[in-house]
Design a protein around this motif. Structure first.
Motif, PDB file in Angstrom:
ATOM      1  N   PRO A 235      57.334  63.850  98.085  1.00  0.00           N
ATOM      2  CA  PRO A 235      56.451  63.937  99.256  1.00  0.00           C
ATOM      3  C   PRO A 235      55.036  63.457  98.986  1.00  0.00           C
ATOM      4  CG  PRO A 235      57.728  65.958  98.979  1.00  0.00           C
ATOM      5  CD  PRO A 235      57.951  65.148  97.748  1.00  0.00           C
ATOM      6  N   ASP A 239      52.853  60.141 100.659  1.00  0.00           N
ATOM      7  CA  ASP A 239      51.493  60.143 101.196  1.00  0.00           C
ATOM      8  C   ASP A 239      50.664  59.019 100.590  1.00  0.00           C
ATOM      9  OD1 ASP A 239      51.070  61.992 103.223  1.00  0.00           O
ATOM     10  OD2 ASP A 239      50.821  63.663 101.852  1.00  0.00           O
ATOM     11  N   CYS A 293      51.345  59.786  93.982  1.00  0.00           N
ATOM     12  CA  CYS A 293      51.027  61.178  94.329  1.00  0.00           C
ATOM     13  C   CYS A 293      49.595  61.518  93.932  1.00  0.00           C
ATOM     14  CB  CYS A 293      52.014  62.112  93.636  1.00  0.00           C
ATOM     15  SG  CYS A 293      51.775  63.856  94.012  1.00  0.00           S
ATOM     16  N   ASP A 296      47.036  59.722  96.067  1.00  0.00           N
ATOM     17  CA  ASP A 296      46.875  60.426  97.343  1.00  0.00           C
ATOM     18  C   ASP A 296      45.852  61.541  97.207  1.00  0.00           C
ATOM     19  OD1 ASP A 296      47.445  61.790  99.890  1.00  0.00           O
ATOM     20  OD2 ASP A 296      48.551  63.205  98.634  1.00  0.00           O
ATOM     21  N   SER A 310      51.034  63.688 105.410  1.00  0.00           N
ATOM     22  CA  SER A 310      50.908  65.145 105.504  1.00  0.00           C
ATOM     23  C   SER A 310      49.613  65.600 106.162  1.00  0.00           C
ATOM     24  CB  SER A 310      51.010  65.770 104.114  1.00  0.00           C
ATOM     25  OG  SER A 310      49.860  65.445 103.342  1.00  0.00           O
ATOM     26  N   ARG A 312      46.897  66.228 104.481  1.00  0.00           N
ATOM     27  CA  ARG A 312      46.152  67.087 103.556  1.00  0.00           C
ATOM     28  C   ARG A 312      44.778  66.492 103.264  1.00  0.00           C
ATOM     29  NH1 ARG A 312      51.278  67.844  99.559  1.00  0.00           N
ATOM     30  NH2 ARG A 312      52.389  69.430 100.772  1.00  0.00           N
TER      31      ARG A 312
END
Length: 341
Positions: A235, A239, A293, A296, A310, A312
């Protein structure tokens, strides 16, 4: 050679107008985070070397100084180092015992939990495995309010049919996998994708965990997969990919990660960066996936206006230096000269 520092909000001239990229027959617009990805990888690897040599400051980048980020190479992270040096390379090297130790460690993914088990059991062996004993050790730790699972990723419980204490479901899962000859089936498999598919058939193991577990198992001599033939984006990586390639769709992700991996030297050299290597070993697909990751996370502060999937906006963990690093331990089958690190 120290990598070029990536200064938050201060773009290089080449970053201000980025040409589209043609990848696998599809054209992608790219954002400044595409170049930030490589600058992050380079500077994070410089930080590793500076910590290894005891040099301070480890970086001039305020974001990297403030927040915790994983290494450019997954194997160099603290938990992976412990797995290789203390779990894999110590103990019985038979397929069942290797599998048992690796998966038992990874189910909790927490060094303190492994050391708790070892303190009570001595050598951790499947030949001496007793569910009740492990359950008692872990239950008592929980009763003392100790965390037995890492916060790095969430381990699913057994669902409505699982035990109320999820560690019991995980211990039962490990027993079942050994009873169904998973160590031998993995040893006989030829590719990482085949090994991934074996693990994916079991409850509580989805795509992300199956890919992480098969990578960790492949640090041992149980399997001998290439890390350049298969990747499963997590995930966080999705992102990061979305921030670099705004027009991408989820099915594009493996192709984009492979592009970065296959062209890593040219892409870094185009930015004036020394290509990142580990004793001559280039970044593998798992490393490039992880770097998306981490990029991100970095971009939440450096480029807050560029959104991922997401939404975030914060980086949760702060960086706390713990002094010089120990010399890294690498999988023996990689045949790397550690003196060249």
């Amino acid at each position: 050679m120290q990598a070029e520092l990536f200064q938050s909000r201060s773009l290089e001239p080449s970053d201000k107008k980025l040409s589209p990229l043609r990848i696998a027959g599809k054209t992608y617009q790219i954002t400044p985070i595409f170049n930030a990805y490589w600058r992050f990888a380079a500077e994070r690897h410089v930080i590793f070397h500076r910590r290894l040599e005891g040099i301070r400051p480890v970086t001039d980048d305020p974001i990297l100084l403030k927040y915790k980020f994983t290494n450019a190479y997954r194997v160099l992270d603290r938990t992976s180092q412990y797995l290789v040096g203390e779990v894999i390379q110590k103990g019985d090297q038979s397929p069942t015992e290797l599998f048992y130790r690796i998966v038992l460690f990874k189910l909790f993914n927490k060094i303190e939990t492994w050391e708790l088990l070892r303190a009570h059991l001595g050598e951790v062996r499947f030949s001496e495995h007793r569910f009740e004993h492990l359950d008692h050790i872990l239950f008592e730790a929980l009763a003392r309010k100790h965390r037995i699972y890492s916060a790095a990723y969430i381990m699913p419980s057994g669902g409505p049919n699982g035990d109320k204490k999820k560690h019991r479901s995980h211990l039962r899962l490990l027993e079942r996998m050994i009873q169904e000859n998973v160590p031998e089936r993995l040893q006989a498999s030829k590719t990482m994708e085949e090994g991934f598919a074996i693990l994916l058939t079991y409850p509580m193991i989805g795509n992300f965990l199956a890919y992480q577990f098969v990578t960790d198992l492949n640090y041992s001599d149980l399997t001998d997969y290439s890390e350049r033939e298969f990747v499963v984006p997590g995930p966080g990586a999705m992102d990061g990919l979305k921030k670099c390639f705004p027009g991408m769709v989820p099915s594009d992700a493996p192709t984009l990660i492979r592009f970065m991996c296959d062209h890593q030297e040219a892409l870094q050299e185009a930015l004036g960066l020394q290509p990142v290597t580990l004793c001559g070993r280039p970044l593998q697909l798992i490393d490039c996936q992880n770097l998306f990751c981490e990029t991100d996370k970095y971009s939440r502060v450096a480029f807050p206006e560029i959104k991922g999937i997401s939404g975030r906006t914060r980086i949760k963990q702060s960086f706390r230096a713990s002094g010089p690093l120990l010399a890294p331990v690498l999988p023996t089958k990689w045949h790397l000269d550690i003196d060249k690190i």
